[in-house]
Design an enzyme around this catalytic site. Sequence first.
Site, PDB file in Angstrom:
ATOM      1  N   GLU A   1       0.826  -1.205   0.000  1.00 37.47           N
ATOM      2  CA  GLU A   1       0.000   0.000   0.000  1.00 37.47           C
ATOM      3  C   GLU A   1       0.862   1.257   0.000  1.00 37.47           C
ATOM      4  OE1 GLU A   1      -2.199  -3.009   2.751  1.00 37.47           O
ATOM      5  OE2 GLU A   1      -0.144  -2.615   2.077  1.00 37.47           O
TER       6      GLU A   1
ATOM      7  N   CYS B   1       0.391   1.347   7.368  1.00 42.39           N
ATOM      8  CA  CYS B   1      -0.251   1.666   6.086  1.00 42.39           C
ATOM      9  C   CYS B   1      -1.523   2.483   6.301  1.00 42.39           C
ATOM     10  CB  CYS B   1      -0.566   0.393   5.308  1.00 42.39           C
ATOM     11  SG  CYS B   1       0.921  -0.355   4.602  1.00 42.39           S
TER      12      CYS B   1
END
Length: 134
Positions: A55, A89
Amino acid sequence: MSSQELLDKAREIKEKAYVPYSEFPVGAALLSQSGKIYTGCNIENAAYPVSCCAERVAIFKAISDGESDFTEMAVVADTERPVPPCGSCRQVMSEFFNSDTKINLTNIHNYTKTVTMEELLPFSFNSSDMGDRG
């Protein structure tokens, strides 16, 4: 661009993950407001803390290319449930995504859970929490 096409891009990039330690490949695809797709896969290192998740790779590629408005993200991993992003993330995503940005999480069975940024990380720490610094 459909959500399914974005998931397909995440599946494709997952195959390029560098995961010699965990053997846990993850792929991510990020759709910018301009229509461009940025992909990322996780990249491990023997010193685990310097590894980078899929991500964040996708987000950092987009930011380094001058993009900062995003509409949707897809994340794929070989898990039993739709893969949840890690805490690091989620925090990075909250820095760059609006609260209503769509995030599609899926797994090896193609079971997909779609959430918004607000649902993924409610009450997140953001720049307004830092107060007046100037």
